[in-house]
Design an enzyme around this catalytic site. Structure first.
Site, PDB file in Angstrom:
ATOM      1  N   LYS A  67       0.894  -1.234  -0.016  1.00 42.77           N
ATOM      2  CA  LYS A  67      -0.032  -0.072   0.029  1.00 42.77           C
ATOM      3  C   LYS A  67       1.026   1.081  -0.070  1.00 42.77           C
ATOM      4  O   LYS A  67       0.322   2.377   0.243  1.00 42.77           O
ATOM      5  CB  LYS A  67      -0.911   0.023   1.190  1.00 42.77           C
ATOM      6  CG  LYS A  67      -1.913  -1.112   1.380  1.00 42.77           C
ATOM      7  CD  LYS A  67      -2.827  -1.342  -0.046  1.00 42.77           C
ATOM      8  CE  LYS A  67      -2.408  -2.579  -0.830  1.00 42.77           C
ATOM      9  NZ  LYS A  67      -2.827  -2.497  -2.182  1.00 42.77           N
ATOM     10  N   GLY A  69       2.659   2.042  -2.649  1.00 41.57           N
ATOM     11  CA  GLY A  69       2.861   2.644  -4.004  1.00 41.57           C
ATOM     12  C   GLY A  69       3.843   1.426  -4.942  1.00 41.57           C
ATOM     13  O   GLY A  69       4.256   1.972  -5.813  1.00 41.57           O
ATOM     14  N   THR A  70       3.697   0.263  -4.562  1.00 41.01           N
ATOM     15  CA  THR A  70       4.360  -0.590  -5.235  1.00 41.01           C
ATOM     16  C   THR A  70       4.128  -0.943  -6.623  1.00 41.01           C
ATOM     17  O   THR A  70       4.772  -0.830  -7.617  1.00 41.01           O
ATOM     18  CB  THR A  70       3.577  -2.028  -4.757  1.00 41.01           C
ATOM     19  OG1 THR A  70       3.665  -2.068  -3.228  1.00 41.01           O
ATOM     20  CG2 THR A  70       4.781  -3.329  -4.955  1.00 41.01           C
ATOM     21  N   HIS A 132       8.059  -8.125  -0.950  1.00 39.94           N
ATOM     22  CA  HIS A 132       7.711  -7.250   0.410  1.00 39.94           C
ATOM     23  C   HIS A 132       8.431  -7.643   1.634  1.00 39.94           C
ATOM     24  O   HIS A 132       8.365  -7.325   2.870  1.00 39.94           O
ATOM     25  CB  HIS A 132       6.180  -7.461   0.746  1.00 39.94           C
ATOM     26  CG  HIS A 132       5.100  -6.871  -0.228  1.00 39.94           C
ATOM     27  ND1 HIS A 132       5.146  -5.572  -0.635  1.00 39.94           N
ATOM     28  CD2 HIS A 132       4.085  -7.284  -0.549  1.00 39.94           C
ATOM     29  CE1 HIS A 132       4.136  -5.142  -1.303  1.00 39.94           C
ATOM     30  NE2 HIS A 132       3.565  -6.334  -1.234  1.00 39.94           N
ATOM     31  N   ARG A 154       5.922   5.297   2.358  1.00 45.40           N
ATOM     32  CA  ARG A 154       4.684   6.315   2.334  1.00 45.40           C
ATOM     33  C   ARG A 154       4.220   6.684   3.632  1.00 45.40           C
ATOM     34  O   ARG A 154       4.475   6.074   4.800  1.00 45.40           O
ATOM     35  CB  ARG A 154       3.483   5.559   1.673  1.00 45.40           C
ATOM     36  CG  ARG A 154       2.427   6.477   1.459  1.00 45.40           C
ATOM     37  CD  ARG A 154       1.163   5.540   0.890  1.00 45.40           C
ATOM     38  NE  ARG A 154       0.101   6.596   0.289  1.00 45.40           N
ATOM     39  CZ  ARG A 154      -0.947   6.104  -0.102  1.00 45.40           C
ATOM     40  NH1 ARG A 154      -1.227   4.958  -0.378  1.00 45.40           N
ATOM     41  NH2 ARG A 154      -1.998   6.922  -0.622  1.00 45.40           N
ATOM     42  N   SER A 162      -5.159   3.113   3.389  1.00 47.49           N
ATOM     43  CA  SER A 162      -5.221   2.500   2.148  1.00 47.49           C
ATOM     44  C   SER A 162      -5.208   1.115   2.452  1.00 47.49           C
ATOM     45  O   SER A 162      -6.212   0.246   1.713  1.00 47.49           O
ATOM     46  CB  SER A 162      -3.833   2.734   1.378  1.00 47.49           C
ATOM     47  OG  SER A 162      -3.727   2.213   0.142  1.00 47.49           O
ATOM     48  N   TYR A 220       6.424   8.160  -1.722  1.00 44.85           N
ATOM     49  CA  TYR A 220       5.228   8.045  -2.498  1.00 44.85           C
ATOM     50  C   TYR A 220       4.809   9.829  -2.398  1.00 44.85           C
ATOM     51  O   TYR A 220       4.438  10.034  -3.467  1.00 44.85           O
ATOM     52  CB  TYR A 220       4.324   7.344  -1.725  1.00 44.85           C
ATOM     53  CG  TYR A 220       2.867   7.401  -2.438  1.00 44.85           C
ATOM     54  CD1 TYR A 220       2.547   6.491  -3.268  1.00 44.85           C
ATOM     55  CD2 TYR A 220       1.953   8.359  -2.244  1.00 44.85           C
ATOM     56  CE1 TYR A 220       1.308   6.302  -4.185  1.00 44.85           C
ATOM     57  CE2 TYR A 220       0.642   8.245  -2.984  1.00 44.85           C
ATOM     58  CZ  TYR A 220       0.502   7.412  -3.897  1.00 44.85           C
ATOM     59  OH  TYR A 220      -0.688   7.451  -4.519  1.00 44.85           O
ATOM     60  N   ARG A 286      -7.265   3.051  -5.863  1.00 47.00           N
ATOM     61  CA  ARG A 286      -8.408   3.505  -5.133  1.00 47.00           C
ATOM     62  C   ARG A 286      -8.425   5.216  -5.199  1.00 47.00           C
ATOM     63  O   ARG A 286      -9.157   5.506  -6.193  1.00 47.00           O
ATOM     64  CB  ARG A 286      -8.164   3.123  -3.528  1.00 47.00           C
ATOM     65  CG  ARG A 286      -9.446   3.594  -2.693  1.00 47.00           C
ATOM     66  CD  ARG A 286      -9.092   3.312  -1.328  1.00 47.00           C
ATOM     67  NE  ARG A 286      -8.127   4.085  -0.608  1.00 47.00           N
ATOM     68  CZ  ARG A 286      -8.157   5.417   0.079  1.00 47.00           C
ATOM     69  NH1 ARG A 286      -9.618   5.591   0.122  1.00 47.00           N
ATOM     70  NH2 ARG A 286      -7.140   5.743   0.351  1.00 47.00           N
TER      71      ARG A 286
HETATM   72  P1  A3P Z   1      -4.884   4.693  -1.867  1.00 55.29           P
HETATM   73  O1  A3P Z   1      -5.585   3.609  -1.384  1.00 55.29           O
HETATM   74  O2  A3P Z   1      -4.436   5.782  -0.829  1.00 55.29           O
HETATM   75  O3  A3P Z   1      -5.524   5.080  -2.955  1.00 55.29           O
HETATM   76  P2  A3P Z   1       0.294  -0.746  -3.551  1.00 55.29           P
HETATM   77  O4  A3P Z   1       0.288  -0.507  -5.189  1.00 55.29           O
HETATM   78  O5  A3P Z   1       1.817  -0.740  -2.689  1.00 55.29           O
HETATM   79  O6  A3P Z   1      -0.574  -1.747  -3.184  1.00 55.29           O
HETATM   80  O7  A3P Z   1      -0.333   0.679  -3.236  1.00 55.29           O
HETATM   81  C1  A3P Z   1      -1.766   0.932  -3.591  1.00 55.29           C
HETATM   82  C2  A3P Z   1      -1.787   2.646  -3.193  1.00 55.29           C
HETATM   83  O8  A3P Z   1      -1.232   3.458  -4.475  1.00 55.29           O
HETATM   84  C3  A3P Z   1      -3.305   2.889  -3.350  1.00 55.29           C
HETATM   85  O9  A3P Z   1      -3.388   4.109  -2.602  1.00 55.29           O
HETATM   86  C4  A3P Z   1      -3.427   3.156  -5.005  1.00 55.29           C
HETATM   87  O10 A3P Z   1      -4.547   4.066  -5.127  1.00 55.29           O
HETATM   88  C5  A3P Z   1      -2.299   3.834  -5.461  1.00 55.29           C
HETATM   89  N1  A3P Z   1      -1.988   3.683  -6.484  1.00 55.29           N
HETATM   90  C6  A3P Z   1      -1.917   2.729  -7.285  1.00 55.29           C
HETATM   91  N2  A3P Z   1      -1.549   3.049  -8.819  1.00 55.29           N
HETATM   92  C7  A3P Z   1      -0.859   4.426  -8.573  1.00 55.29           C
HETATM   93  C8  A3P Z   1      -0.262   5.249  -9.621  1.00 55.29           C
HETATM   94  N3  A3P Z   1      -0.052   4.546 -10.765  1.00 55.29           N
HETATM   95  N4  A3P Z   1       0.106   6.518  -8.981  1.00 55.29           N
HETATM   96  C9  A3P Z   1      -0.214   6.753  -7.688  1.00 55.29           C
HETATM   97  N5  A3P Z   1      -0.849   6.136  -6.882  1.00 55.29           N
HETATM   98  C10 A3P Z   1      -1.260   4.808  -7.383  1.00 55.29           C
END
Ligand code: A3P
Length: 320
Positions: A67, A69-70, A132, A154, A162, A220, A286
């Site tokens: 969560k 920004g992976t 991870h 983040r 998130s 992030y 999201r």
């Molecule tokens: P939110 O739940 O705050 O919207 P991960 O990829 O590590 O699982 O993290 C998911 C988070 O990154 C979610 O945050 C998601 O919306 C956001 N996210 C996914 N793709 C993204 C992108 N291309 N640019 C910025 N944020 C992104």
């Protein structure tokens, strides 16, 4: 050979029995191993990865806490490294999810096979992987080789919110409700897959301070604030710097746009597909905002988290 495999299966089962166990926020088991809560369904894959993975000096590994920004960092890394392999409008990201292009050791490669053939595991050379797994638990071949690590973290409050929404989506429809208060307690205790978050971040932060050419530590929030300069930094670190010519032709902007939340979220592949672990890709997109926590956390929660952040990061120089 077979005997060896049987013994290792026994050994593994024995080890598994000895570990403390809890439930994850969406009802699967997590087990406490080497100081972190490992999701039980990938525990065996983590052990196989630790035992068998042989890093090459050219490998690039995208690492994160869930969560943080992976998905975004995978898209950026893939595009930066491979940009000369395809025409601009033919970026494989338009057809494949970021997690299909940079695959997880534990949720994908080693989940299916305890010693997978990794030669052709990436679409193009060099090999790109992700995990991870916390820094102290990485296989030594990653630490000892010249492979590179890019890590993203983040703001803990945004990460918590998130994760909360993500696990809500994954919870079975008929399962018991799981309140934000309950999740918050567990968050503060570090009880969730790959937790504690603070140890994860501190581990990579410290390692990146000691070895800045090996580990690039990204945030992030910085990517949201200035994606162009962060992309240049990433490209430089990975050994694929943008040329002046490329900058003039808008290559950096193009990559930023392709990897943007707005673009990726709307692609059919990210709307409809399910990843190797059974998560629908759309759960990964999201809101993508900085500071969304302020819509959900009570002042008391914020207080407590601020204290936790201070306790964990103040001495390290890491701020959010
Ligand atoms: P939110 O739940 O705050 O919207 P991960 O990829 O590590 O699982 O993290 C998911 C988070 O990154 C979610 O945050 C998601 O919306 C956001 N996210 C996914 N793709 C993204 C992108 N291309 N640019 C910025 N944020 C992104």
């Amino acid at each position: 050979d077979e005997d060896h495999e049987v013994n290792w299966e026994d050994e593994f089962q024995e080890l598994m029995q000895t570990l403390p166990k809890e439930k994850s926020w969406y009802g699967r088991d997590i087990c406490f191993y080497q100081g972190f809560w490992c999701p039980s369904p990938v525990f065996k894959a983590v052990i196989s990865f630790q035992k068998h993975f042989q890093a090459l000096d050219t490998d690039i590994i995208v690492i994160s806490f869930p969560k943080c920004g992976t998905t975004w960092l995978k898209a950026l890394t893939f595009s930066v490294v491979n940009r000369n392999q395809f025409a601009r409008e033919e970026n494989p990201l338009f057809r494949s999810g970021p997690h299909q292009l940079i695959r997880f050791f534990e949720y994908d490669l080693y989940l299916k096979n305890p010693s997978p053939d990794l030669e052709n595991s990436s679409l193009y050379p060099p090999r790109l992987f992700s995990t991870h797994v916390p820094y102290p638990s990485l296989p030594s071949s990653i630490k000892d080789s010249n492979s590179k690590i890019v890590y993203i973290c983040r703001n803990p409050m945004d990460m918590f919110i998130s994760l909360w929404f993500f696990t809500e989506k994954l919870r079975a429809e008929n399962s018991e409700p799981f309140s934000l208060d309950e999740a918050f307690e567990l968050f503060c205790r570090g009880t969730y897959g790959w937790g504690p978050f603070f140890d994860h971040v501190s581990g990579y932060w410290k390692a990146s301070q000691e070895n800045p050419n090996k580990i690039l530590f990204l945030k992030y929030e910085n990517l949201k604030e200035d994606i162009i300069s962060q992309l240049k930094k990433l490209a430089m670190f990975l050994g694929f710097p943008f040329t002046e010519e490329e900058e003039k032709h808008g290559v950096v902007e193009e990559i930023a746009k392709t990897c943007s939340f707005a673009n990726l979220k709307e692609l059919a592949v990210n709307k409809n597909d399910v990843n190797t672990f059974g998560f629908p890709h759309n759960t990964l997109f999201r809101k993508a905002e900085v500071g969304d926590w302020s819509n959900y956390l009570t002042p008391a929660m914020v207080d407590r988290l601020e204290k936790l952040i201070q306790e964990n990061f103040d001495k390290s120089g890491l701020t959010f």
